[in-house]
Design a protein around this motif. Sequence first.
Motif, PDB file in Angstrom:
ATOM      1  N   THR A  26       0.698  -1.043   0.235  1.00 42.85           N
ATOM      2  CA  THR A  26       0.136   0.675  -0.276  1.00 42.85           C
ATOM      3  C   THR A  26       0.518   1.022   0.089  1.00 42.85           C
ATOM      4  O   THR A  26       2.149   1.041   0.920  1.00 42.85           O
ATOM      5  CB  THR A  26      -1.122  -0.384   1.310  1.00 42.85           C
ATOM      6  N   GLN A  27       0.153   2.505  -0.510  1.00 45.52           N
ATOM      7  CA  GLN A  27       0.764   3.654  -0.795  1.00 45.52           C
ATOM      8  C   GLN A  27      -0.477   4.400   0.080  1.00 45.52           C
ATOM      9  O   GLN A  27      -1.486   4.554  -0.092  1.00 45.52           O
ATOM     10  CB  GLN A  27       1.496   4.017  -2.306  1.00 45.52           C
ATOM     11  N   SER A  28       0.671   6.072  -0.090  1.00 46.78           N
ATOM     12  CA  SER A  28      -0.286   7.165   0.957  1.00 46.78           C
ATOM     13  C   SER A  28      -1.559   7.471  -0.250  1.00 46.78           C
ATOM     14  O   SER A  28      -2.334   8.707   0.217  1.00 46.78           O
ATOM     15  CB  SER A  28       0.149   7.986   2.019  1.00 46.78           C
ATOM     16  N   SER A  29      -0.947   7.344  -1.760  1.00 39.37           N
ATOM     17  CA  SER A  29      -1.273   8.892  -2.760  1.00 39.37           C
ATOM     18  C   SER A  29      -2.152   7.909  -3.617  1.00 39.37           C
ATOM     19  O   SER A  29      -2.745   6.067  -3.382  1.00 39.37           O
ATOM     20  CB  SER A  29      -0.179   8.553  -3.498  1.00 39.37           C
ATOM     21  N   ASN A  30      -3.960   8.167  -4.367  1.00 41.03           N
ATOM     22  CA  ASN A  30      -4.363   7.934  -4.928  1.00 41.03           C
ATOM     23  C   ASN A  30      -4.346   7.058  -5.960  1.00 41.03           C
ATOM     24  O   ASN A  30      -4.770   7.247  -7.157  1.00 41.03           O
ATOM     25  CB  ASN A  30      -5.669   8.062  -4.854  1.00 41.03           C
ATOM     26  N   LYS A  31      -3.393   6.238  -6.308  1.00 40.23           N
ATOM     27  CA  LYS A  31      -2.946   5.037  -7.443  1.00 40.23           C
ATOM     28  C   LYS A  31      -1.940   4.088  -6.984  1.00 40.23           C
ATOM     29  O   LYS A  31      -2.400   3.245  -5.983  1.00 40.23           O
ATOM     30  CB  LYS A  31      -1.464   6.181  -7.654  1.00 40.23           C
ATOM     31  N   VAL A  32      -3.008   3.467  -9.022  1.00 40.11           N
ATOM     32  CA  VAL A  32      -2.231   1.742  -8.660  1.00 40.11           C
ATOM     33  C   VAL A  32      -0.847   1.996  -9.183  1.00 40.11           C
ATOM     34  O   VAL A  32      -1.011   2.637 -11.081  1.00 40.11           O
ATOM     35  CB  VAL A  32      -3.744   1.472  -9.060  1.00 40.11           C
ATOM     36  N   LYS A  90       6.984 -11.550 -12.236  1.00 38.77           N
ATOM     37  CA  LYS A  90       6.245 -10.915 -10.957  1.00 38.77           C
ATOM     38  C   LYS A  90       5.629  -9.726 -10.745  1.00 38.77           C
ATOM     39  O   LYS A  90       6.483  -8.784 -11.637  1.00 38.77           O
ATOM     40  CB  LYS A  90       8.290 -11.033 -10.504  1.00 38.77           C
ATOM     41  N   PHE A  91       4.311  -9.550 -10.618  1.00 34.50           N
ATOM     42  CA  PHE A  91       4.245  -8.635 -10.568  1.00 34.50           C
ATOM     43  C   PHE A  91       3.835  -8.089  -9.454  1.00 34.50           C
ATOM     44  O   PHE A  91       3.445  -8.544  -8.517  1.00 34.50           O
ATOM     45  CB  PHE A  91       2.406  -8.772 -10.745  1.00 34.50           C
ATOM     46  N   ILE A  92       4.292  -6.452  -9.326  1.00 28.76           N
ATOM     47  CA  ILE A  92       4.974  -6.381  -8.361  1.00 28.76           C
ATOM     48  C   ILE A  92       4.282  -4.500  -8.448  1.00 28.76           C
ATOM     49  O   ILE A  92       4.194  -3.754  -8.601  1.00 28.76           O
ATOM     50  CB  ILE A  92       6.115  -5.626  -8.028  1.00 28.76           C
ATOM     51  N   ILE A  93       3.014  -4.547  -7.165  1.00 33.45           N
ATOM     52  CA  ILE A  93       1.056  -3.631  -7.109  1.00 33.45           C
ATOM     53  C   ILE A  93       1.996  -2.811  -6.178  1.00 33.45           C
ATOM     54  O   ILE A  93       1.967  -3.488  -4.872  1.00 33.45           O
ATOM     55  CB  ILE A  93       0.622  -4.094  -8.025  1.00 33.45           C
ATOM     56  N   SER A  94       1.655  -1.503  -6.575  1.00 36.63           N
ATOM     57  CA  SER A  94       1.118  -0.737  -4.433  1.00 36.63           C
ATOM     58  C   SER A  94       0.063   0.063  -5.629  1.00 36.63           C
ATOM     59  O   SER A  94      -0.582   0.379  -6.035  1.00 36.63           O
ATOM     60  CB  SER A  94       2.046   0.536  -4.329  1.00 36.63           C
ATOM     61  N   VAL A  95      -0.937   0.348  -4.330  1.00 32.92           N
ATOM     62  CA  VAL A  95      -1.838   0.426  -4.197  1.00 32.92           C
ATOM     63  C   VAL A  95      -2.373   1.178  -3.016  1.00 32.92           C
ATOM     64  O   VAL A  95      -1.770   1.610  -2.045  1.00 32.92           O
ATOM     65  CB  VAL A  95      -3.191  -0.988  -4.100  1.00 32.92           C
ATOM     66  N   PRO A  96      -3.472   1.527  -2.938  1.00 37.28           N
ATOM     67  CA  PRO A  96      -4.689   2.804  -1.926  1.00 37.28           C
ATOM     68  C   PRO A  96      -4.404   2.393  -0.668  1.00 37.28           C
ATOM     69  O   PRO A  96      -4.886   0.709  -0.895  1.00 37.28           O
ATOM     70  CB  PRO A  96      -5.420   3.558  -2.172  1.00 37.28           C
ATOM     71  N   GLU A  97      -4.193   2.858   0.650  1.00 36.71           N
ATOM     72  CA  GLU A  97      -3.913   2.077   1.830  1.00 36.71           C
ATOM     73  C   GLU A  97      -5.853   1.601   2.101  1.00 36.71           C
ATOM     74  O   GLU A  97      -6.205   0.629   2.834  1.00 36.71           O
ATOM     75  CB  GLU A  97      -4.103   3.012   3.090  1.00 36.71           C
ATOM     76  N   LYS A  98      -6.562   1.894   1.399  1.00 36.85           N
ATOM     77  CA  LYS A  98      -8.207   1.602   1.578  1.00 36.85           C
ATOM     78  C   LYS A  98      -8.426   1.306   0.033  1.00 36.85           C
ATOM     79  O   LYS A  98      -9.057   2.106  -1.375  1.00 36.85           O
ATOM     80  CB  LYS A  98      -9.220   2.644   1.561  1.00 36.85           C
ATOM     81  N   TYR A  99      -7.877  -0.181  -0.586  1.00 40.32           N
ATOM     82  CA  TYR A  99      -8.534  -0.630  -1.572  1.00 40.32           C
ATOM     83  C   TYR A  99      -8.745  -1.686  -1.297  1.00 40.32           C
ATOM     84  O   TYR A  99      -9.042  -2.322  -0.325  1.00 40.32           O
ATOM     85  CB  TYR A  99      -6.836  -0.652  -2.498  1.00 40.32           C
ATOM     86  N   ASN A 100      -9.685  -2.424  -2.529  1.00 38.17           N
ATOM     87  CA  ASN A 100      -9.326  -4.269  -2.299  1.00 38.17           C
ATOM     88  C   ASN A 100      -8.838  -5.140  -3.637  1.00 38.17           C
ATOM     89  O   ASN A 100      -9.194  -4.116  -4.782  1.00 38.17           O
ATOM     90  CB  ASN A 100     -10.910  -4.883  -2.904  1.00 38.17           C
ATOM     91  N   VAL A 101      -8.896  -6.113  -3.646  1.00 41.36           N
ATOM     92  CA  VAL A 101      -8.248  -6.548  -4.026  1.00 41.36           C
ATOM     93  C   VAL A 101      -8.781  -8.272  -4.402  1.00 41.36           C
ATOM     94  O   VAL A 101      -9.288  -8.944  -2.972  1.00 41.36           O
ATOM     95  CB  VAL A 101      -6.197  -6.814  -3.682  1.00 41.36           C
ATOM     96  N   ASP A 102      -8.540  -8.647  -5.476  1.00 40.79           N
ATOM     97  CA  ASP A 102      -9.316  -9.896  -5.980  1.00 40.79           C
ATOM     98  C   ASP A 102      -7.670 -10.303  -7.387  1.00 40.79           C
ATOM     99  O   ASP A 102      -7.467 -10.093  -7.745  1.00 40.79           O
ATOM    100  CB  ASP A 102     -10.082  -9.651  -6.999  1.00 40.79           C
ATOM    101  N   LEU A 103      -6.965 -11.539  -6.332  1.00 43.45           N
ATOM    102  CA  LEU A 103      -6.245 -11.846  -7.196  1.00 43.45           C
ATOM    103  C   LEU A 103      -6.131 -13.505  -7.521  1.00 43.45           C
ATOM    104  O   LEU A 103      -6.312 -14.378  -6.785  1.00 43.45           O
ATOM    105  CB  LEU A 103      -4.566 -11.405  -5.925  1.00 43.45           C
ATOM    106  N   SER A 104      -5.509 -13.891  -8.635  1.00 42.51           N
ATOM    107  CA  SER A 104      -5.370 -15.149  -9.521  1.00 42.51           C
ATOM    108  C   SER A 104      -4.127 -15.536  -9.910  1.00 42.51           C
ATOM    109  O   SER A 104      -3.463 -14.655 -10.409  1.00 42.51           O
ATOM    110  CB  SER A 104      -6.776 -15.657  -9.648  1.00 42.51           C
ATOM    111  N   THR A 105      -3.893 -16.833  -9.588  1.00 49.66           N
ATOM    112  CA  THR A 105      -2.748 -16.542 -10.659  1.00 49.66           C
ATOM    113  C   THR A 105      -2.609 -18.274 -10.272  1.00 49.66           C
ATOM    114  O   THR A 105      -2.898 -19.000  -9.598  1.00 49.66           O
ATOM    115  CB  THR A 105      -1.164 -16.248 -10.069  1.00 49.66           C
TER     116      THR A 105
END
Length: 174
Positions: A26-32, A90-105
């Motif tokens: 997570t990160q404090s900005s509103n970016k993925v 390898k997926f390296i991802i940062s999302v906002p602190e308040k966010y939902n994730v649905d991950l499948s590999t």
Amino acid sequence: IKESFDVGPGGSLIVEADLGSIKVTTQSSNKVNIQVIRKVKAFTKKEAEKILDDLTIDFSQDGDDVNVTAKLDQGSRSFWKRITHRISLKFIISVPEKYNVDLSTAGGSISVDDLQGSVKSKTSGGSLKFGNITGPVDGKTSGGSITLDGCIGDANIRTSGGSITIGQIGRAHV
């Protein structure tokens, strides 16, 4: 490959991959922010390019939601030869602190660090690791261990082959 998307809190990241590990922080900005590292083992540049040509990675955005898909062309003759030890993601991802994730590999580990939102994750071959999650956690692996440091909300985690380590949680179904 690097991509960045402007989003609002409460959106969702959906990743569907035929292979590869996924790490979400997570990160404090509103970016993925997404970085995909591709590694290919090949004898020639032409052979490496052919392997990469059979890999399609797509990114899309719908409002505050971001979708990532990574698919291998399974129709080619040398598909199974390539998938076993020839290509890795390898997926390296940062999302906002308040966010939902649905991950499948289909092949790789998944980790999600300290997130306020729902977490769904599924891997056919790899471990699952969750930091402190504020929200429900639903995780399944067919062959790997699971670590859940902490969770405020329902935790539904399953493995067909591996250990489960659980820290502090609100509710759990193991």
